[in-house]
Design a protein around this motif. Structure first.
Motif, PDB file in Angstrom:
ATOM      1  N   ALA A 102       0.839  -1.201   0.000  1.00 39.14           N
ATOM      2  CA  ALA A 102       0.000   0.000   0.000  1.00 39.14           C
ATOM      3  C   ALA A 102       0.873   1.250   0.000  1.00 39.14           C
ATOM      4  CB  ALA A 102      -0.919  -0.007   1.220  1.00 39.14           C
ATOM      5  N   LEU A 103       1.973   1.206   0.744  1.00 42.14           N
ATOM      6  CA  LEU A 103       2.892   2.340   0.775  1.00 42.14           C
ATOM      7  C   LEU A 103       3.547   2.546  -0.586  1.00 42.14           C
ATOM      8  CD1 LEU A 103       4.525   4.553   2.120  1.00 42.14           C
ATOM      9  CD2 LEU A 103       6.067   2.786   3.035  1.00 42.14           C
ATOM     10  N   GLU A 104       3.954   1.456  -1.188  1.00 41.47           N
ATOM     11  CA  GLU A 104       4.572   1.543  -2.511  1.00 41.47           C
ATOM     12  C   GLU A 104       3.599   2.159  -3.519  1.00 41.47           C
ATOM     13  OE1 GLU A 104       6.680  -1.419  -5.844  1.00 41.47           O
ATOM     14  OE2 GLU A 104       5.790  -2.245  -4.011  1.00 41.47           O
ATOM     15  N   ALA A 105       2.330   1.751  -3.451  1.00 41.09           N
ATOM     16  CA  ALA A 105       1.317   2.264  -4.377  1.00 41.09           C
ATOM     17  C   ALA A 105       1.050   3.751  -4.125  1.00 41.09           C
ATOM     18  CB  ALA A 105       0.035   1.467  -4.234  1.00 41.09           C
ATOM     19  N   ALA A 106       0.990   4.133  -2.850  1.00 37.97           N
ATOM     20  CA  ALA A 106       0.721   5.525  -2.512  1.00 37.97           C
ATOM     21  C   ALA A 106       1.855   6.432  -2.981  1.00 37.97           C
ATOM     22  CB  ALA A 106       0.514   5.668  -1.006  1.00 37.97           C
ATOM     23  N   TYR A 107       3.064   5.949  -2.871  1.00 42.67           N
ATOM     24  CA  TYR A 107       4.220   6.740  -3.295  1.00 42.67           C
ATOM     25  C   TYR A 107       4.289   6.816  -4.822  1.00 42.67           C
ATOM     26  CZ  TYR A 107       9.051   8.446  -3.404  1.00 42.67           C
ATOM     27  OH  TYR A 107      10.190   9.191  -3.617  1.00 42.67           O
ATOM     28  N   ALA A 108       4.020   5.709  -5.477  1.00 48.32           N
ATOM     29  CA  ALA A 108       4.049   5.686  -6.941  1.00 48.32           C
ATOM     30  C   ALA A 108       2.980   6.597  -7.526  1.00 48.32           C
ATOM     31  CB  ALA A 108       3.865   4.256  -7.445  1.00 48.32           C
ATOM     32  N   TYR A 109       1.855   6.688  -6.838  1.00 50.47           N
ATOM     33  CA  TYR A 109       0.749   7.508  -7.336  1.00 50.47           C
ATOM     34  C   TYR A 109       1.153   8.983  -7.459  1.00 50.47           C
ATOM     35  CZ  TYR A 109      -3.779   9.858  -7.516  1.00 50.47           C
ATOM     36  OH  TYR A 109      -4.836  10.665  -7.877  1.00 50.47           O
ATOM     37  N   LEU A 110       2.071   9.418  -6.603  1.00 50.02           N
ATOM     38  CA  LEU A 110       2.484  10.817  -6.614  1.00 50.02           C
ATOM     39  C   LEU A 110       3.167  11.209  -7.918  1.00 50.02           C
ATOM     40  CD1 LEU A 110       3.884  11.243  -2.985  1.00 50.02           C
ATOM     41  CD2 LEU A 110       1.594  11.760  -3.838  1.00 50.02           C
ATOM     42  N   ARG A 111       3.611  10.251  -8.680  1.00 48.94           N
ATOM     43  CA  ARG A 111       4.280  10.541  -9.954  1.00 48.94           C
ATOM     44  C   ARG A 111       3.275  10.655 -11.116  1.00 48.94           C
ATOM     45  NH1 ARG A 111       9.836   9.626  -9.641  1.00 48.94           N
ATOM     46  NH2 ARG A 111      10.528   8.614  -7.719  1.00 48.94           N
ATOM     47  N   THR A 112       2.022  10.441 -10.836  1.00 47.76           N
ATOM     48  CA  THR A 112       1.020  10.465 -11.904  1.00 47.76           C
ATOM     49  C   THR A 112       0.411  11.862 -12.036  1.00 47.76           C
ATOM     50  OG1 THR A 112      -0.827   9.872 -10.461  1.00 47.76           O
ATOM     51  CG2 THR A 112       0.477   8.063 -11.399  1.00 47.76           C
ATOM     52  N   PRO A 113      -0.107  12.209 -13.228  1.00 50.35           N
ATOM     53  CA  PRO A 113      -0.766  13.511 -13.400  1.00 50.35           C
ATOM     54  C   PRO A 113      -1.959  13.699 -12.472  1.00 50.35           C
ATOM     55  CG  PRO A 113      -0.292  12.503 -15.528  1.00 50.35           C
ATOM     56  CD  PRO A 113      -0.021  11.452 -14.492  1.00 50.35           C
ATOM     57  N   GLU A 114      -2.646  12.599 -12.188  1.00 51.65           N
ATOM     58  CA  GLU A 114      -3.827  12.686 -11.323  1.00 51.65           C
ATOM     59  C   GLU A 114      -3.459  13.219  -9.932  1.00 51.65           C
ATOM     60  OE1 GLU A 114      -2.969  10.128 -13.108  1.00 51.65           O
ATOM     61  OE2 GLU A 114      -4.600   9.888 -14.587  1.00 51.65           O
ATOM     62  N   ALA A 115      -2.280  12.840  -9.460  1.00 47.40           N
ATOM     63  CA  ALA A 115      -1.870  13.260  -8.121  1.00 47.40           C
ATOM     64  C   ALA A 115      -1.738  14.767  -8.027  1.00 47.40           C
ATOM     65  CB  ALA A 115      -0.548  12.583  -7.747  1.00 47.40           C
ATOM     66  N   GLY A 116      -1.283  15.387  -9.124  1.00 45.76           N
ATOM     67  CA  GLY A 116      -1.116  16.827  -9.109  1.00 45.76           C
ATOM     68  C   GLY A 116      -2.421  17.575  -8.907  1.00 45.76           C
ATOM     69  N   ARG A 117      -3.527  16.974  -9.271  1.00 48.13           N
ATOM     70  CA  ARG A 117      -4.820  17.633  -9.138  1.00 48.13           C
ATOM     71  C   ARG A 117      -5.424  17.475  -7.738  1.00 48.13           C
ATOM     72  NH1 ARG A 117      -5.079  15.756 -14.609  1.00 48.13           N
ATOM     73  NH2 ARG A 117      -6.068  13.782 -14.034  1.00 48.13           N
ATOM     74  N   SER A 177      -1.446  13.207   1.980  1.00 45.06           N
ATOM     75  CA  SER A 177      -2.052  12.724   3.226  1.00 45.06           C
ATOM     76  C   SER A 177      -2.170  11.201   3.221  1.00 45.06           C
ATOM     77  CB  SER A 177      -3.433  13.355   3.419  1.00 45.06           C
ATOM     78  OG  SER A 177      -4.036  12.877   4.611  1.00 45.06           O
ATOM     79  N   ARG A 178      -2.570  10.645   2.074  1.00 44.67           N
ATOM     80  CA  ARG A 178      -2.678   9.184   1.974  1.00 44.67           C
ATOM     81  C   ARG A 178      -1.301   8.533   2.086  1.00 44.67           C
ATOM     82  NH1 ARG A 178      -6.593  10.563  -1.950  1.00 44.67           N
ATOM     83  NH2 ARG A 178      -5.120  10.168  -3.652  1.00 44.67           N
ATOM     84  N   LEU A 179      -0.282   9.202   1.537  1.00 43.14           N
ATOM     85  CA  LEU A 179       1.076   8.674   1.667  1.00 43.14           C
ATOM     86  C   LEU A 179       1.500   8.638   3.135  1.00 43.14           C
ATOM     87  CD1 LEU A 179       3.815   7.755   0.493  1.00 43.14           C
ATOM     88  CD2 LEU A 179       4.463  10.178   0.425  1.00 43.14           C
ATOM     89  N   VAL A 180       1.229   9.717   3.847  1.00 41.73           N
ATOM     90  CA  VAL A 180       1.591   9.766   5.268  1.00 41.73           C
ATOM     91  C   VAL A 180       0.874   8.659   6.040  1.00 41.73           C
ATOM     92  CG1 VAL A 180       1.447  11.138   7.384  1.00 41.73           C
ATOM     93  CG2 VAL A 180       2.144  12.224   5.241  1.00 41.73           C
ATOM     94  N   ASP A 181      -0.407   8.456   5.744  1.00 39.63           N
ATOM     95  CA  ASP A 181      -1.150   7.372   6.399  1.00 39.63           C
ATOM     96  C   ASP A 181      -0.520   6.013   6.087  1.00 39.63           C
ATOM     97  OD1 ASP A 181      -2.941   9.171   7.468  1.00 39.63           O
ATOM     98  OD2 ASP A 181      -4.475   8.858   5.924  1.00 39.63           O
ATOM     99  N   ALA A 182      -0.129   5.827   4.834  1.00 39.64           N
ATOM    100  CA  ALA A 182       0.481   4.558   4.428  1.00 39.64           C
ATOM    101  C   ALA A 182       1.839   4.376   5.100  1.00 39.64           C
ATOM    102  CB  ALA A 182       0.632   4.509   2.908  1.00 39.64           C
ATOM    103  N   GLN A 183       2.591   5.461   5.240  1.00 44.95           N
ATOM    104  CA  GLN A 183       3.883   5.385   5.943  1.00 44.95           C
ATOM    105  C   GLN A 183       3.687   4.972   7.396  1.00 44.95           C
ATOM    106  OE1 GLN A 183       5.375   9.365   5.308  1.00 44.95           O
ATOM    107  NE2 GLN A 183       6.622   8.761   3.527  1.00 44.95           N
ATOM    108  N   ASP A 184       2.717   5.600   8.041  1.00 42.29           N
ATOM    109  CA  ASP A 184       2.441   5.280   9.455  1.00 42.29           C
ATOM    110  C   ASP A 184       1.998   3.830   9.611  1.00 42.29           C
ATOM    111  OD1 ASP A 184       3.074   7.868  10.103  1.00 42.29           O
ATOM    112  OD2 ASP A 184       0.983   8.553  10.287  1.00 42.29           O
ATOM    113  N   ALA A 185       1.156   3.356   8.693  1.00 37.66           N
ATOM    114  CA  ALA A 185       0.658   1.985   8.778  1.00 37.66           C
ATOM    115  C   ALA A 185       1.785   0.980   8.542  1.00 37.66           C
ATOM    116  CB  ALA A 185      -0.454   1.768   7.750  1.00 37.66           C
ATOM    117  N   ALA A 186       2.649   1.260   7.583  1.00 38.14           N
ATOM    118  CA  ALA A 186       3.769   0.360   7.308  1.00 38.14           C
ATOM    119  C   ALA A 186       4.731   0.326   8.481  1.00 38.14           C
ATOM    120  CB  ALA A 186       4.491   0.800   6.039  1.00 38.14           C
TER     121      ALA A 186
END
Length: 237
Positions: free
Chosen positions: A123-138, A145-154
């Motif tokens: 889940a952390l890997e997916a959340a971090y990878a998502y930040l490189r997509t155009p959708e993340a910029g919007r 925030s989702r990345l931080v949650d995933a970091q805390d959970a991992a």
């Protein structure tokens, strides 16, 4: 017959050592010039096999000089060597069994905790990878925030696994000289999947290089990368 050519039958040796053979010995026989032993399986919970006191008290195994009695010298020397080999092999087999038995006591729910960590790591890997997509910029704040949650959970899942790993690592250290690798011992304990675990190193309560340390390092790399991207792009989203 000179002392150098004097031969000893296996039966002569067996007669000398029989009073000192352990109850867990299943078979003893000469094979290609050496004596081989087979023992009943050890549980690892027994006392470690050691040469019995009766061996040291046996006058028929006391040292005698070759010049005094070549025949007795030869028989006693071989008999002592055979008994020494027997108890050495028994101790090696017992140490492996003790290693496996100790692991069975401490692994407990480590497999479940490792699987939980793997889920959070993906889940952390997916959340971090998502930040490189155009959708993340919007939706940058929400994505971060989702990345931080995933970091805390991992990190929490890693800490939960480490609470088992610290005991596993301590067992590995205590049985360092057993004739089993860590992966072999865990497989014999019933956990072949443990070859993929990140256990870390430990002894006497000291623990290092655990999973929490690994995940903390990964999070620091992610945070540093995001900070650099923000600095170089001149954006904070």
């Amino acid at each position: 017959m000179s002392p150098t050519t004097f031969s000893v039958s296996f039966q002569q040796v067996l007669d000398r050592i029989t009073p000192h053979l352990p109850p867990y010995l299943r078979k003893i026989e000469p094979v290609h010039g050496r004596v081989c032993f087979e023992f009943a399986p050890f549980t690892g919970l027994e006392k470690e096999p050691t040469t019995p006191k009766s061996y040291y008290d046996d006058p028929r195994l006391d040292y005698v000089a070759e010049s005094q009695d070549a025949a007795e010298y030869r028989i006693r020397t071989i008999a002592r060597d055979v008994l020494g080999d027997l108890y050495e092999q028994a101790a090696r087999e017992w140490k492996c069994a003790a290693y496996v038995a100790a692991l069975r006591q401490v692994v407990r729910d480590a497999p479940d905790r490792w699987r939980a960590y793997e889920r959070e790591a993906k889940a952390l890997e997916a959340a971090y990878a998502y930040l490189r997509t155009p959708e993340a910029g919007r939706e940058w704040p929400a994505a971060i925030s989702r990345l931080v949650d995933a970091q805390d959970a991992a990190l929490a899942a890693a800490a939960a696994f480490d609470s088992r790993a610290i005991d596993i690592a301590d067992v590995h250290y205590k049985h360092l000289y057993a004739d089993l690798s860590q992966d072999q011992a865990l497989a014999k304990a019933g956990y072949p999947e443990a070859k993929d675990w990140h256990v870390g190193d430990g002894f006497g309560g000291y623990f290092c290089d655990g999973l929490t340390e690994k995940v903390t390092g990964l999070i620091e790399q992610q945070d540093a990368h995001l900070a650099k991207v923000g600095r170089l792009s001149g954006t904070t989203h």
